[in-house]
Structures are given as C-alpha cells and as structure tokens.
Design a protein around this motif. Structure first.
Motif, PDB file in Angstrom:
ATOM      1  N   PRO A   1       0.821  -1.209   0.000  1.00 18.17           N
ATOM      2  CA  PRO A   1       0.000   0.000   0.000  1.00 18.17           C
ATOM      3  C   PRO A   1       0.856   1.260   0.000  1.00 18.17           C
ATOM      4  O   PRO A   1       1.783   1.381   0.809  1.00 18.17           O
ATOM      5  CB  PRO A   1      -0.816  -0.096   1.280  1.00 18.17           C
ATOM      6  CG  PRO A   1      -0.445  -1.356   1.946  1.00 18.17           C
ATOM      7  CD  PRO A   1       0.613  -2.041   1.159  1.00 18.17           C
ATOM      8  N   GLY A   2       0.576   2.156  -0.904  1.00 16.13           N
ATOM      9  CA  GLY A   2       1.305   3.421  -0.986  1.00 16.13           C
ATOM     10  C   GLY A   2       0.657   4.465  -0.092  1.00 16.13           C
ATOM     11  O   GLY A   2      -0.196   4.158   0.736  1.00 16.13           O
ATOM     12  N   ARG A   3       1.064   5.711  -0.301  1.00 15.79           N
ATOM     13  CA  ARG A   3       0.462   6.792   0.489  1.00 15.79           C
ATOM     14  C   ARG A   3       0.657   8.115  -0.213  1.00 15.79           C
ATOM     15  O   ARG A   3       1.439   8.242  -1.142  1.00 15.79           O
ATOM     16  CB  ARG A   3       1.037   6.827   1.886  1.00 15.79           C
ATOM     17  CG  ARG A   3       2.505   7.242   1.920  1.00 15.79           C
ATOM     18  CD  ARG A   3       3.067   7.284   3.283  1.00 15.79           C
ATOM     19  NE  ARG A   3       2.378   8.270   4.103  1.00 15.79           N
ATOM     20  CZ  ARG A   3       2.724   8.589   5.320  1.00 15.79           C
ATOM     21  NH1 ARG A   3       3.743   8.007   5.873  1.00 15.79           N
ATOM     22  NH2 ARG A   3       2.072   9.491   6.001  1.00 15.79           N
ATOM     23  N   GLN A   4      -0.054   9.122   0.246  1.00 14.77           N
ATOM     24  CA  GLN A   4       0.064  10.477  -0.271  1.00 14.77           C
ATOM     25  C   GLN A   4       1.318  11.109   0.326  1.00 14.77           C
ATOM     26  O   GLN A   4       1.578  10.984   1.516  1.00 14.77           O
ATOM     27  CB  GLN A   4      -1.154  11.308   0.141  1.00 14.77           C
ATOM     28  CG  GLN A   4      -2.465  10.809  -0.409  1.00 14.77           C
ATOM     29  CD  GLN A   4      -2.680  11.245  -1.833  1.00 14.77           C
ATOM     30  OE1 GLN A   4      -2.097  12.206  -2.301  1.00 14.77           O
ATOM     31  NE2 GLN A   4      -3.514  10.522  -2.538  1.00 14.77           N
ATOM     32  N   ALA A   5       2.091  11.776  -0.538  1.00 15.68           N
ATOM     33  CA  ALA A   5       3.300  12.453  -0.070  1.00 15.68           C
ATOM     34  C   ALA A   5       3.701  13.499  -1.098  1.00 15.68           C
ATOM     35  O   ALA A   5       3.235  13.478  -2.235  1.00 15.68           O
ATOM     36  CB  ALA A   5       4.439  11.461   0.139  1.00 15.68           C
ATOM     37  N   HIS A  63      -0.202  10.606  -4.819  1.00 11.46           N
ATOM     38  CA  HIS A  63      -0.053   9.233  -4.330  1.00 11.46           C
ATOM     39  C   HIS A  63       1.262   8.644  -4.839  1.00 11.46           C
ATOM     40  O   HIS A  63       1.650   8.864  -5.977  1.00 11.46           O
ATOM     41  CB  HIS A  63      -1.224   8.376  -4.811  1.00 11.46           C
ATOM     42  CG  HIS A  63      -1.200   6.987  -4.275  1.00 11.46           C
ATOM     43  ND1 HIS A  63      -1.544   6.693  -2.979  1.00 11.46           N
ATOM     44  CD2 HIS A  63      -0.857   5.817  -4.844  1.00 11.46           C
ATOM     45  CE1 HIS A  63      -1.419   5.402  -2.785  1.00 11.46           C
ATOM     46  NE2 HIS A  63      -1.001   4.843  -3.913  1.00 11.46           N
ATOM     47  N   HIS A  64       1.936   7.890  -3.984  1.00 12.13           N
ATOM     48  CA  HIS A  64       3.167   7.193  -4.342  1.00 12.13           C
ATOM     49  C   HIS A  64       2.942   5.687  -4.197  1.00 12.13           C
ATOM     50  O   HIS A  64       2.361   5.240  -3.214  1.00 12.13           O
ATOM     51  CB  HIS A  64       4.320   7.626  -3.421  1.00 12.13           C
ATOM     52  CG  HIS A  64       4.842   8.984  -3.721  1.00 12.13           C
ATOM     53  ND1 HIS A  64       4.120  10.129  -3.499  1.00 12.13           N
ATOM     54  CD2 HIS A  64       6.017   9.380  -4.238  1.00 12.13           C
ATOM     55  CE1 HIS A  64       4.839  11.178  -3.857  1.00 12.13           C
ATOM     56  NE2 HIS A  64       6.007  10.747  -4.312  1.00 12.13           N
ATOM     57  N   HIS A  65       3.381   4.913  -5.191  1.00  9.97           N
ATOM     58  CA  HIS A  65       3.290   3.453  -5.148  1.00  9.97           C
ATOM     59  C   HIS A  65       4.534   2.900  -4.468  1.00  9.97           C
ATOM     60  O   HIS A  65       5.638   3.376  -4.703  1.00  9.97           O
ATOM     61  CB  HIS A  65       3.194   2.864  -6.556  1.00  9.97           C
ATOM     62  CG  HIS A  65       1.941   3.224  -7.274  1.00  9.97           C
ATOM     63  ND1 HIS A  65       0.719   2.700  -6.943  1.00  9.97           N
ATOM     64  CD2 HIS A  65       1.719   4.064  -8.305  1.00  9.97           C
ATOM     65  CE1 HIS A  65      -0.203   3.192  -7.742  1.00  9.97           C
ATOM     66  NE2 HIS A  65       0.386   4.035  -8.579  1.00  9.97           N
ATOM     67  N   ARG A  83      10.622   2.236   5.100  1.00  5.66           N
ATOM     68  CA  ARG A  83       9.402   1.541   4.723  1.00  5.66           C
ATOM     69  C   ARG A  83       8.514   1.310   5.941  1.00  5.66           C
ATOM     70  O   ARG A  83       7.315   1.480   5.910  1.00  5.66           O
ATOM     71  CB  ARG A  83       9.742   0.208   4.056  1.00  5.66           C
ATOM     72  CG  ARG A  83       8.539  -0.535   3.517  1.00  5.66           C
ATOM     73  CD  ARG A  83       8.204  -1.638   4.520  1.00  5.66           C
ATOM     74  NE  ARG A  83       7.101  -2.428   4.069  1.00  5.66           N
ATOM     75  CZ  ARG A  83       5.978  -2.542   4.765  1.00  5.66           C
ATOM     76  NH1 ARG A  83       5.800  -1.900   5.874  1.00  5.66           N
ATOM     77  NH2 ARG A  83       5.010  -3.312   4.337  1.00  5.66           N
ATOM     78  N   LEU A  97       6.713   4.461   6.904  1.00  2.89           N
ATOM     79  CA  LEU A  97       5.575   4.771   6.033  1.00  2.89           C
ATOM     80  C   LEU A  97       4.304   4.066   6.492  1.00  2.89           C
ATOM     81  O   LEU A  97       3.207   4.562   6.269  1.00  2.89           O
ATOM     82  CB  LEU A  97       5.880   4.368   4.585  1.00  2.89           C
ATOM     83  CG  LEU A  97       6.869   5.221   3.821  1.00  2.89           C
ATOM     84  CD1 LEU A  97       7.152   4.608   2.458  1.00  2.89           C
ATOM     85  CD2 LEU A  97       6.344   6.626   3.675  1.00  2.89           C
ATOM     86  N   GLY A  98       4.432   2.917   7.116  1.00  8.72           N
ATOM     87  CA  GLY A  98       3.283   2.136   7.542  1.00  8.72           C
ATOM     88  C   GLY A  98       2.573   2.710   8.766  1.00  8.72           C
ATOM     89  O   GLY A  98       1.470   2.322   9.087  1.00  8.72           O
ATOM     90  N   ARG A  99       3.190   3.637   9.438  1.00 13.45           N
ATOM     91  CA  ARG A  99       2.608   4.190  10.673  1.00 13.45           C
ATOM     92  C   ARG A  99       1.673   5.325  10.382  1.00 13.45           C
ATOM     93  O   ARG A  99       1.609   5.975   9.479  1.00 13.45           O
ATOM     94  CB  ARG A  99       3.696   4.672  11.605  1.00 13.45           C
ATOM     95  CG  ARG A  99       4.488   3.522  12.113  1.00 13.45           C
ATOM     96  CD  ARG A  99       5.543   3.973  13.061  1.00 13.45           C
ATOM     97  NE  ARG A  99       6.350   2.817  13.410  1.00 13.45           N
ATOM     98  CZ  ARG A  99       7.484   2.894  14.009  1.00 13.45           C
ATOM     99  NH1 ARG A  99       7.972   4.054  14.363  1.00 13.45           N
ATOM    100  NH2 ARG A  99       8.176   1.825  14.292  1.00 13.45           N
TER     101      ARG A  99
END
Length: 76
Positions: free
Chosen positions: A15-19, A29-31, A71, A74-76
């Motif tokens: 799962p990516g996230r906005q950054a 969004h980043h993959h 990595r 990023l999950g937090r």
C-alpha cells in the motif's frame, strides 16, 4: 545425483500513500514495491537472501530506493 538451484526475484505491491514528491513538488499518491530475492531449490523458494523497497511518484514517475526502516515508518 541432480541438484537444481537458483535465485528468483519476487515483486510485491505494498500500500502506498500520499506524499510530496522531491522531484516535481506535487502532493500525490506514491506506489510502494518490495523486491525480494529468494534462493530456490528444485524451483521451490527456500529462504530470502535480500529485500529492497522502491517508491514511485504517480505524477512524474520518479523511482527512489528506500530502506527497510523508511518503509516501516511509512506504515505508521
């Protein structure tokens, strides 16, 4: 006796996230992708030899390598 062994690369999308991209400056969004290199014996993965992570901007396509520590952050 015949012994078949080798290495195999397994790709897994995470799962990516906005950054904010460091290259284009856009908040998009980043993959996130994990590349695991596995030792195989008779074409069966036995153990993982290395693991790397790459993050890709969806706007400009810039690919950056990140560490396992980054990595996990990023999950937090």
């Amino acid at each position: 006796m015949l012994l078949i062994f080798g290495l195999k690369t397994v790709l897994r999308a995470l799962p990516g996230r906005q950054a904010t991209c460091q290259n284009c400056g856009q908040f998009v969004h980043h993959h996130l992708e994990e590349r695991a290199r596995k030792f195989t014996l008779f074409f069966i993965p036995v153990f993982t030899t290395s693991r790397t992570y790459q993050i890709t901007c969806t706007n400009c396509g810039r690919v950056s390598s990140i560490s396992a520590r980054e990595r996990n952050a990023l999950g937090r």
